[in-house]
Design a protein around this motif. Structure first.
Motif, PDB file in Angstrom:
ATOM      1  N   LEU A   1       0.753  -1.354  -0.006  1.00 43.76           N
ATOM      2  CA  LEU A   1      -0.138  -0.195  -0.004  1.00 43.76           C
ATOM      3  C   LEU A   1       0.918   1.146   0.049  1.00 43.76           C
ATOM      4  CD1 LEU A   1      -2.909   1.403   0.398  1.00 43.76           C
ATOM      5  CD2 LEU A   1      -2.228   1.214   2.921  1.00 43.76           C
ATOM      6  N   VAL A   2       1.795   1.560   0.773  1.00 43.01           N
ATOM      7  CA  VAL A   2       2.660   2.362   0.940  1.00 43.01           C
ATOM      8  C   VAL A   2       3.504   2.727  -0.372  1.00 43.01           C
ATOM      9  CG1 VAL A   2       4.582   3.502   2.318  1.00 43.01           C
ATOM     10  CG2 VAL A   2       2.788   2.548   3.409  1.00 43.01           C
ATOM     11  N   ARG A   3       3.875   1.770  -0.965  1.00 43.14           N
ATOM     12  CA  ARG A   3       4.692   1.675  -1.877  1.00 43.14           C
ATOM     13  C   ARG A   3       3.620   2.109  -3.205  1.00 43.14           C
ATOM     14  NH1 ARG A   3       5.052   0.585  -7.548  1.00 43.14           N
ATOM     15  NH2 ARG A   3       7.218   0.425  -8.241  1.00 43.14           N
ATOM     16  N   ALA A   4       2.781   1.733  -3.487  1.00 43.84           N
ATOM     17  CA  ALA A   4       1.887   2.223  -4.213  1.00 43.84           C
ATOM     18  C   ALA A   4       1.311   3.533  -4.135  1.00 43.84           C
ATOM     19  CB  ALA A   4       0.441   1.343  -4.294  1.00 43.84           C
ATOM     20  N   LEU A   5       1.135   3.957  -2.881  1.00 46.68           N
ATOM     21  CA  LEU A   5       0.788   5.660  -2.489  1.00 46.68           C
ATOM     22  C   LEU A   5       1.836   6.475  -3.096  1.00 46.68           C
ATOM     23  CD1 LEU A   5      -0.903   5.279   0.691  1.00 46.68           C
ATOM     24  CD2 LEU A   5      -2.096   5.760  -1.679  1.00 46.68           C
ATOM     25  N   ILE A   6       3.179   5.936  -2.879  1.00 48.97           N
ATOM     26  CA  ILE A   6       4.385   6.956  -3.212  1.00 48.97           C
ATOM     27  C   ILE A   6       4.279   6.828  -4.766  1.00 48.97           C
ATOM     28  CG2 ILE A   6       6.873   6.983  -2.779  1.00 48.97           C
ATOM     29  CD1 ILE A   6       6.430   6.200  -0.086  1.00 48.97           C
ATOM     30  N   GLN A   7       4.316   5.816  -5.311  1.00 52.98           N
ATOM     31  CA  GLN A   7       4.348   5.755  -6.965  1.00 52.98           C
ATOM     32  C   GLN A   7       3.520   6.715  -7.355  1.00 52.98           C
ATOM     33  OE1 GLN A   7       6.398   3.951  -9.057  1.00 52.98           O
ATOM     34  NE2 GLN A   7       5.335   5.334 -10.526  1.00 52.98           N
ATOM     35  N   ASN A   8       2.210   6.663  -6.948  1.00 54.19           N
ATOM     36  CA  ASN A   8       1.135   7.669  -7.422  1.00 54.19           C
ATOM     37  C   ASN A   8       1.425   8.975  -7.244  1.00 54.19           C
ATOM     38  OD1 ASN A   8      -0.506   5.591  -8.358  1.00 54.19           O
ATOM     39  ND2 ASN A   8      -1.749   5.425  -6.667  1.00 54.19           N
ATOM     40  N   MET A   9       1.965   9.423  -5.961  1.00 58.89           N
ATOM     41  CA  MET A   9       2.535  10.644  -5.791  1.00 58.89           C
ATOM     42  C   MET A   9       3.776  10.832  -6.758  1.00 58.89           C
ATOM     43  SD  MET A   9       2.789  10.603  -1.612  1.00 58.89           S
ATOM     44  CE  MET A   9       3.535  12.112  -1.409  1.00 58.89           C
ATOM     45  N   VAL A  10       4.373  10.350  -6.957  1.00 65.62           N
ATOM     46  CA  VAL A  10       5.508  10.593  -8.008  1.00 65.62           C
ATOM     47  C   VAL A  10       5.096  10.755  -9.307  1.00 65.62           C
ATOM     48  CG1 VAL A  10       7.631   9.845  -9.256  1.00 65.62           C
ATOM     49  CG2 VAL A  10       7.317   9.698  -6.709  1.00 65.62           C
ATOM     50  N   THR A  11       4.114   9.999  -9.815  1.00 64.12           N
ATOM     51  CA  THR A  11       3.338  10.081 -11.173  1.00 64.12           C
ATOM     52  C   THR A  11       2.647  11.301 -11.107  1.00 64.12           C
ATOM     53  OG1 THR A  11       3.504   7.599 -11.199  1.00 64.12           O
ATOM     54  CG2 THR A  11       2.078   8.763 -12.881  1.00 64.12           C
ATOM     55  N   GLY A  12       1.856  11.812 -10.102  1.00 62.69           N
ATOM     56  CA  GLY A  12       0.986  12.560 -10.096  1.00 62.69           C
ATOM     57  C   GLY A  12       1.660  13.926 -10.173  1.00 62.69           C
ATOM     58  N   VAL A  13       2.925  14.350  -9.429  1.00 60.29           N
ATOM     59  CA  VAL A  13       3.640  15.761  -9.587  1.00 60.29           C
ATOM     60  C   VAL A  13       4.425  15.732 -10.828  1.00 60.29           C
ATOM     61  CG1 VAL A  13       3.558  15.911  -7.173  1.00 60.29           C
ATOM     62  CG2 VAL A  13       5.576  14.938  -8.006  1.00 60.29           C
ATOM     63  N   SER A  14       4.714  14.743 -11.656  1.00 61.28           N
ATOM     64  CA  SER A  14       5.559  14.722 -12.712  1.00 61.28           C
ATOM     65  C   SER A  14       4.644  14.732 -14.160  1.00 61.28           C
ATOM     66  CB  SER A  14       6.367  13.476 -12.901  1.00 61.28           C
ATOM     67  OG  SER A  14       5.665  12.145 -13.079  1.00 61.28           O
ATOM     68  N   SER A  15       3.586  13.695 -14.177  1.00 62.98           N
ATOM     69  CA  SER A  15       2.677  13.882 -15.356  1.00 62.98           C
ATOM     70  C   SER A  15       1.246  14.042 -14.933  1.00 62.98           C
ATOM     71  CB  SER A  15       2.868  12.428 -16.219  1.00 62.98           C
ATOM     72  OG  SER A  15       2.472  11.515 -15.326  1.00 62.98           O
ATOM     73  N   GLY A  16       0.810  13.677 -13.827  1.00 61.16           N
ATOM     74  CA  GLY A  16      -0.633  14.001 -13.290  1.00 61.16           C
ATOM     75  C   GLY A  16      -1.508  12.905 -13.958  1.00 61.16           C
ATOM     76  N   PHE A  17      -2.807  12.924 -13.412  1.00 62.50           N
ATOM     77  CA  PHE A  17      -3.829  12.013 -13.817  1.00 62.50           C
ATOM     78  C   PHE A  17      -5.160  12.750 -14.585  1.00 62.50           C
ATOM     79  CE2 PHE A  17      -1.523  10.195 -10.078  1.00 62.50           C
ATOM     80  CZ  PHE A  17      -1.159   8.971 -10.624  1.00 62.50           C
ATOM     81  N   GLU A  18      -5.471  12.076 -15.151  1.00 60.08           N
ATOM     82  CA  GLU A  18      -6.937  12.575 -15.886  1.00 60.08           C
ATOM     83  C   GLU A  18      -7.785  11.364 -15.845  1.00 60.08           C
ATOM     84  OE1 GLU A  18      -6.636  12.834 -20.560  1.00 60.08           O
ATOM     85  OE2 GLU A  18      -5.662  14.299 -19.640  1.00 60.08           O
ATOM     86  N   ILE A  19      -9.185  11.696 -15.815  1.00 57.84           N
ATOM     87  CA  ILE A  19     -10.282  10.766 -15.927  1.00 57.84           C
ATOM     88  C   ILE A  19     -11.454  11.599 -17.078  1.00 57.84           C
ATOM     89  CG2 ILE A  19     -12.110   9.636 -15.316  1.00 57.84           C
ATOM     90  CD1 ILE A  19     -10.549   9.269 -12.441  1.00 57.84           C
ATOM     91  N   THR A  20     -11.711  10.822 -18.126  1.00 61.11           N
ATOM     92  CA  THR A  20     -12.668  11.282 -18.998  1.00 61.11           C
ATOM     93  C   THR A  20     -14.061  10.738 -18.821  1.00 61.11           C
ATOM     94  OG1 THR A  20     -10.716  11.628 -20.429  1.00 61.11           O
ATOM     95  CG2 THR A  20     -13.014  11.808 -21.558  1.00 61.11           C
TER      96      THR A  20
END
Length: 180
Positions: free
Chosen positions: A67-86
């Protein structure tokens, strides 16, 4: 050992990671995110890679590890490229438009429905029946998209409503009518 938890997280150039006791702060071009993690889990930063380890194989520590690893991975991905939902709107007369930062929906109610994005989130309307929710925090983006979808869920007979663009709505057959 957790297959997800043991993978190192690469930190791209331009991303600043700071680990303080049981808190991690990730800064990048899309913003700053912070997350606390349990004391049992240790997070270290070595050579532009974040590694997450656990002290033993107790059930609680095993569950926190991935869980902690996945949350940190999502943080790194979010601040670098971001997330979007259509989201797509299906229905006659259903349309969306932006008024400033607010999203205004005409979806069959007697009044227009207004949605205000939270801090760090943005909404775009590339077409009158398409809504794009963007942001750095994966959880916040998903929650805002779910809240917009909840305003008018797709109904199972005609398929009208607001749905995710990759969602398929299984339509039910209507009344069979009289049989002779």
């Amino acid at each position: 050992m957790s297959r997800i938890g043991k993978l190192p997280i690469p930190v791209p150039a331009g991303i600043d990671v700071k680990i303080e006791d049981t808190n991690i702060i990730v800064k990048g071009p899309n913003g700053t995110l912070s997350q606390s993690f349990p004391r049992e889990i240790s997070v270290t930063l070595d050579n532009d890679q974040i590694s997450v380890t656990r002290p033993n194989d107790e059930k609680l520590n095993r569950s926190y590890h991935g869980l902690v690893r996945a949350l940190i991975q999502n943080m790194v991905t979010g601040v670098s490229s971001g997330f979007e939902i259509t989201l797509d709107m299906v229905g006659v007369g259903y349309r969306a438009q932006m008024q400033g930062t607010k999203l205004v929906l005409a979806i069959g109610y007697s009044h227009p429905v207004e949605v205000e994005p939270g801090p760090g989130l943005s909404i775009e309307v590339p077409a009158p029946t398409r809504i794009v929710v963007k942001g750095a925090d994966k959880q916040a983006v998903g929650q805002l998209a779910a809240d917009i979808r909840k305003i008018r869920k797709p109904e199972p007979y005609k398929g009208k409503g607001i749905r995710y663009s990759n969602e398929t709505v299984r339509l039910k057959a209507g009344k069979a009518g009289k049989r002779a």
